[in-house]
Design a protein around this motif. Structure first.
Motif, PDB file in Angstrom:
ATOM      1  N   VAL A 170       0.810  -1.312  -0.028  1.00 23.83           N
ATOM      2  CA  VAL A 170       0.059   0.058  -0.159  1.00 23.83           C
ATOM      3  C   VAL A 170       0.894   1.327   0.167  1.00 23.83           C
ATOM      4  O   VAL A 170       0.420   2.275  -0.878  1.00 23.83           O
ATOM      5  N   GLN A 171       1.921   1.205   0.684  1.00 22.08           N
ATOM      6  CA  GLN A 171       2.772   2.416   0.908  1.00 22.08           C
ATOM      7  C   GLN A 171       3.663   2.514  -0.376  1.00 22.08           C
ATOM      8  O   GLN A 171       3.771   3.799  -0.884  1.00 22.08           O
ATOM      9  N   THR A 172       3.680   1.551  -1.130  1.00 16.83           N
ATOM     10  CA  THR A 172       4.492   1.797  -2.775  1.00 16.83           C
ATOM     11  C   THR A 172       3.402   2.266  -3.553  1.00 16.83           C
ATOM     12  O   THR A 172       3.707   3.316  -4.263  1.00 16.83           O
ATOM     13  N   LEU A 173       2.246   2.018  -3.581  1.00 12.72           N
ATOM     14  CA  LEU A 173       1.082   2.603  -4.168  1.00 12.72           C
ATOM     15  C   LEU A 173       0.896   4.033  -3.998  1.00 12.72           C
ATOM     16  O   LEU A 173       0.749   4.718  -4.878  1.00 12.72           O
ATOM     17  N   VAL A 174       0.935   4.391  -2.759  1.00 14.22           N
ATOM     18  CA  VAL A 174       0.848   5.777  -2.180  1.00 14.22           C
ATOM     19  C   VAL A 174       1.905   6.466  -2.952  1.00 14.22           C
ATOM     20  O   VAL A 174       1.612   7.649  -3.494  1.00 14.22           O
ATOM     21  N   LYS A 175       3.259   5.930  -2.962  1.00 12.18           N
ATOM     22  CA  LYS A 175       4.344   6.733  -3.472  1.00 12.18           C
ATOM     23  C   LYS A 175       4.304   6.836  -5.220  1.00 12.18           C
ATOM     24  O   LYS A 175       5.018   7.934  -5.652  1.00 12.18           O
ATOM     25  N   LEU A 176       3.236   5.976  -5.671  1.00 13.74           N
ATOM     26  CA  LEU A 176       3.111   5.951  -7.167  1.00 13.74           C
ATOM     27  C   LEU A 176       1.893   7.073  -7.543  1.00 13.74           C
ATOM     28  O   LEU A 176       1.546   6.810  -8.649  1.00 13.74           O
ATOM     29  N   LYS A 177       1.151   7.509  -6.648  1.00 17.40           N
ATOM     30  CA  LYS A 177       0.259   8.303  -6.888  1.00 17.40           C
ATOM     31  C   LYS A 177       0.501   9.411  -8.129  1.00 17.40           C
ATOM     32  O   LYS A 177       1.404  10.271  -7.803  1.00 17.40           O
ATOM     33  N   PRO A 178      -0.439   9.321  -9.217  1.00 22.01           N
ATOM     34  CA  PRO A 178      -0.434  10.082 -10.159  1.00 22.01           C
ATOM     35  C   PRO A 178      -0.688  11.656  -9.942  1.00 22.01           C
ATOM     36  O   PRO A 178      -1.529  11.718  -9.174  1.00 22.01           O
ATOM     37  N   SER A 179       0.092  12.574 -10.334  1.00 24.48           N
ATOM     38  CA  SER A 179       0.043  14.037  -9.997  1.00 24.48           C
ATOM     39  C   SER A 179      -1.236  14.425 -10.507  1.00 24.48           C
ATOM     40  O   SER A 179      -2.065  15.535 -10.153  1.00 24.48           O
ATOM     41  N   THR A 180      -1.811  13.866 -11.436  1.00 21.94           N
ATOM     42  CA  THR A 180      -3.082  14.379 -12.132  1.00 21.94           C
ATOM     43  C   THR A 180      -4.306  13.938 -11.285  1.00 21.94           C
ATOM     44  O   THR A 180      -5.559  14.318 -11.837  1.00 21.94           O
ATOM     45  N   VAL A 181      -4.278  12.954 -10.348  1.00 21.42           N
ATOM     46  CA  VAL A 181      -5.246  12.277  -9.642  1.00 21.42           C
ATOM     47  C   VAL A 181      -5.923  13.421  -8.669  1.00 21.42           C
ATOM     48  O   VAL A 181      -5.219  14.126  -7.856  1.00 21.42           O
ATOM     49  N   LYS A 182      -7.103  13.763  -8.547  1.00 23.12           N
ATOM     50  CA  LYS A 182      -8.009  14.623  -7.784  1.00 23.12           C
ATOM     51  C   LYS A 182      -8.789  13.841  -7.002  1.00 23.12           C
ATOM     52  O   LYS A 182      -9.269  12.758  -7.128  1.00 23.12           O
ATOM     53  N   GLY A 183      -8.971  14.505  -5.601  1.00 22.34           N
ATOM     54  CA  GLY A 183      -9.784  13.592  -4.470  1.00 22.34           C
ATOM     55  C   GLY A 183      -8.826  12.461  -3.868  1.00 22.34           C
ATOM     56  O   GLY A 183      -7.743  12.367  -4.079  1.00 22.34           O
ATOM     57  N   SER A 184      -9.741  11.639  -3.350  1.00 27.02           N
ATOM     58  CA  SER A 184      -9.214  10.421  -2.744  1.00 27.02           C
ATOM     59  C   SER A 184      -8.526   9.370  -3.715  1.00 27.02           C
ATOM     60  O   SER A 184      -9.182   9.278  -4.917  1.00 27.02           O
ATOM     61  N   TYR A 185      -7.486   9.017  -3.259  1.00 23.43           N
ATOM     62  CA  TYR A 185      -6.452   8.315  -4.251  1.00 23.43           C
ATOM     63  C   TYR A 185      -6.944   6.615  -3.606  1.00 23.43           C
ATOM     64  O   TYR A 185      -7.062   5.676  -4.450  1.00 23.43           O
ATOM     65  N   ILE A 186      -6.762   6.394  -2.328  1.00 18.16           N
ATOM     66  CA  ILE A 186      -6.917   4.932  -2.172  1.00 18.16           C
ATOM     67  C   ILE A 186      -8.289   5.202  -1.617  1.00 18.16           C
ATOM     68  O   ILE A 186      -8.733   5.459  -0.461  1.00 18.16           O
ATOM     69  N   LYS A 187      -9.312   4.453  -2.448  1.00 18.65           N
ATOM     70  CA  LYS A 187     -10.804   4.652  -1.990  1.00 18.65           C
ATOM     71  C   LYS A 187     -11.084   3.290  -1.054  1.00 18.65           C
ATOM     72  O   LYS A 187     -11.863   3.572  -0.347  1.00 18.65           O
TER      73      LYS A 187
END
Length: 229
Positions: A193-210
């Motif tokens: 999960v922490q690896t996914l957090v680091k890969l969050k695209p800059s274009t994502v708005k709002g909640s990322y981990i739903k």
């Protein structure tokens, strides 16, 4: 609709669908509700707030689980003769080049991961229609196309997995076996999960981990509180 067995009913009764757990409690519960006569895999499903149809929101990466997956990973190393000894020592199950390329061309794909050298990728191109659908095509982004093939083999054998968000926005991955201690399952899940957090695209708005759910083979899913991961 198929009827639930007595064990399945008992397992479902222990899971309150309205309760989201922390990783440790969820791991403990998954172990408790698994009633199969084999060492079941434990899987995680993370729903991301991305649109996979957009190239700049495609989430893909690799992670080395601290306690491995518990699975025996069969590795094929497609390398030139000068690299054969080191990949064999690193633990590759199958080592060679032209002979295995021919076997693959004939339909053989009885491996879990293929690692290779950049110079060999040209020969693998024509086999994309066989390897691609099975997720076996080596890729520099996942570390399976590299000059240091011995390290790539060691990493894969040591618990390194690659993941990719599917068309519905979910990342699925196996994080261990029911025989693992709950703490080890929780630590593996946390690492992913922490690896996914680091890969969050800059274009994502709002909640990322739903949402995050943990389950084992044939067990109900257990919800995880995303704020606790």
């Amino acid at each position: 609709m198929a009827k639930l067995t007595k064990k399945q009913k008992e397992a479902k009764a222990k899971v309150d669908v309205n309760v989201a757990h922390n990783l440790m409690d969820a791991s403990t519960l998954v172990k408790e509700i698994t009633n199969v006569n084999f060492d079941a895999s434990v899987d995680i499903a993370v729903r991301l707030g991305v649109d996979p149809r957009k190239a700049n929101q495609m989430v893909r990466g690799v992670v080395t689980l601290p306690h491995g997956t518990g699975k025996e990973v069969r590795v094929l190393a497609l390398v030139t003769p000068d690299k054969e000894a080191e990949v064999k020592e690193a633990g590759a199950d199958y080592v060679g080049l032209d002979d295995y390329l021919q076997k693959i061309k004939e339909g053989w794909t009885d491996v879990d991961v293929i690692v290779t050298l950049p110079s060999v990728m040209g020969k693998l191109g024509p086999l994309g229609r066989i390897l691609g659908p099975r997720g076996l095509m080596p890729n520099p982004k996942t570390g399976t196309v590299t000059m240091d093939v011995a390290k790539a083999v060691q990493d894969v054998k040591g618990g390194k997995i690659d993941f990719k968000v599917d068309k519905t926005g979910i990342v699925h991955a196996s994080i261990g076996k029911v025989s693992f201690e709950a703490e080890k399952l929780a630590e593996n899940a946390h690492e992913l999960v922490q690896t996914l957090v680091k890969l969050k695209p800059s274009t994502v708005k709002g909640s990322y981990i739903k949402s995050i759910f943990l389950s084992s083979t044939m067990s109900p899913s257990v919800a995880i509180d995303t704020k606790t991961v």
